[in-house]
Scaffold this active site. Structure first.
Site, PDB file in Angstrom:
ATOM      1  N   ASN A 135      17.359 -17.575 101.894  1.00  0.00           N
ATOM      2  CA  ASN A 135      16.973 -18.520 100.842  1.00  0.00           C
ATOM      3  C   ASN A 135      17.405 -17.942  99.499  1.00  0.00           C
ATOM      4  O   ASN A 135      16.855 -16.938  99.037  1.00  0.00           O
ATOM      5  CB  ASN A 135      15.459 -18.732 100.882  1.00  0.00           C
ATOM      6  CG  ASN A 135      14.957 -19.697  99.816  1.00  0.00           C
ATOM      7  OD1 ASN A 135      15.627 -19.970  98.834  1.00  0.00           O
ATOM      8  ND2 ASN A 135      13.746 -20.198 100.005  1.00  0.00           N
ATOM      9  N   CYS A 181      14.160 -23.791  93.094  1.00  0.00           N
ATOM     10  CA  CYS A 181      15.085 -24.132  94.181  1.00  0.00           C
ATOM     11  C   CYS A 181      15.694 -25.527  94.057  1.00  0.00           C
ATOM     12  O   CYS A 181      16.654 -25.848  94.759  1.00  0.00           O
ATOM     13  CB  CYS A 181      14.378 -23.994  95.521  1.00  0.00           C
ATOM     14  SG  CYS A 181      13.666 -22.363  95.798  1.00  0.00           S
ATOM     15  N   HIS A 207      18.047 -27.982 100.460  1.00  0.00           N
ATOM     16  CA  HIS A 207      17.818 -26.598 100.048  1.00  0.00           C
ATOM     17  C   HIS A 207      17.538 -25.750 101.283  1.00  0.00           C
ATOM     18  O   HIS A 207      16.762 -26.140 102.158  1.00  0.00           O
ATOM     19  CB  HIS A 207      16.643 -26.540  99.069  1.00  0.00           C
ATOM     20  CG  HIS A 207      16.096 -25.167  98.887  1.00  0.00           C
ATOM     21  ND1 HIS A 207      16.883 -24.077  98.608  1.00  0.00           N
ATOM     22  CD2 HIS A 207      14.820 -24.703  98.965  1.00  0.00           C
ATOM     23  CE1 HIS A 207      16.123 -23.008  98.510  1.00  0.00           C
ATOM     24  NE2 HIS A 207      14.874 -23.364  98.731  1.00  0.00           N
TER      25      HIS A 207
END
EC number: 2.3.1.180
Length: 327
Positions: free
Chosen positions: A283, A125, A249
């Site tokens: 996500n 990520c 993120h």
């Protein structure tokens, strides 16, 4: 004594900048109510836990490479850059189904970028911030002229569809940025690192399913990431009050809000815009920061000339962040 040639290096650029961005998401929208039909969950529980309302899932025949091609093509169009001008393609991802061949060379070929340096980068990520840092440094060093950085993930290939701790979070998509030279710096130095002692908090279980220790990751991110963001500002010669847009993120809305709160406590402005793309995108790992940036530009919440602070974090545990000027 024999005369010998003197080794030389290529001349680099004084600074770098993002020339354009683009993104792609699959058409299939999956709501919390859709997930409640296949696992023990409900809309309110998911909203309270991670802040997600809906996410996008790729179809079975829609690949990571397909999504990366579309995001990369959109970024080139936004930048007004012809594929022939690009000499480097960097593709952060952690879900390419095969180690060989890499995704970057395939994507470059399909976009029409001829014979570039092309490599994948796996920092999970944190991948896009890693890739942006590498692209910027390559151009400043004279090793590249224009680079295309594409964060792309098909996480649904690696999530157990009935694992309610993880299946509610992860989604698919791609986001890209074109990076080129500038007379003055418009991309700050990358602040990056890793915490390998926590490698067991997020990993691929049985080489198939993503596993993460949610509460431990939450505690680590909410205590460790704000200092990394502040370090990125320090390296760029900026203060928290200079930041117009914060893009952490998109892992969990509560983590995003905790990072924003800590930056404001250090002098960040109350009117600082904070990305909340996770609400409708989920996500998407290395794609999440460029996806959010592209969506915010289109919505007008991130404007050309704004100071953006991005910070990514994930499996490894890896982290990276930098400040840059919004294109």
């Amino acid at each position: 004594m024999t005369d010998r040639s003197t080794l030389r290096q290529a001349p680099g650029a004084a600074g770098t900048r993002i020339l354009g961005v683009g993104s792609f998401q699959p058409e299939k929208i999956v709501t919390n109510d859709d997930l409640s039909k296949i696992m023990d969950t409900n809309d309110q529980w998911i909203r309270d836990r991670v802040g997600i309302i809906e996410r996008r899932f790729a179809e079975k025949d829609e690949s990571l490479v397909d999504m990366a091609v579309k995001a990369g093509t959109a970024a080139l169009a936004d930048a007004g850059v012809d594929p022939s001008e690009v000499d480097t393609v960097i593709l952060p991802n952690c879900t390419m189904p095969t180690q060989i061949p890499n995704a970057a060379a395939q994507v470059a070929d399909r976009i029409g970028i001829t014979h570039p340096a092309a490599f994948d980068l796996n920092a999970a990520c944190a991948g896009f911030c890693y890739g942006l840092g590498v692209a910027s440094d390559l151009i400043r060093a004279g090793s590249a002229k224009k680079a295309l950085v594409i964060g792309a993930e098909k996480l649904t290939d690696h999530v157990d569809p009935v694992d309610r701790a993880n299946a509610i979070i992860f989604a698919d998509g791609a986001g890209a940025a074109v990076v080129g030279a500038a007379d003055t710096p418009q991309i700050g130095p990358v602040a990056w690192g890793s915490a390998g002692e926590h490698v067991d908090l997020i990993y691929m279980r049985d080489d198939k399913w993503i596993y993460q220790e949610g509460q431990s990751v939450f505690r680590w991110a909410t205590t460790q990431i704000a200092p990394i963001a502040l370090r990125a500002l320090e390296l760029a010669g900026l203060e928290p009050s200079d930041v117009d847009v914060l893009i952490p993120h998109q892992a969990n809305l509560r983590i995003v809000e905790a990072i924003a709160k800590k930056l404001r406590a250090k002098g960040g402005r109350e009117d600082m815009v904070v990305a909340d793309d996770i609400k409708y995108s989920g996500n998407t790992s290395s794609a999440s920061i460029p996806l959010a940036l592209d969506h915010m530009r289109k919505a007008g919440t991130a404007k050309s000339g704004d100071v953006v602070l991005a910070v990514g974090f994930g499996a490894g545990l890896s982290y990276a962040g930098q400040a840059f000027i919004c294109p």
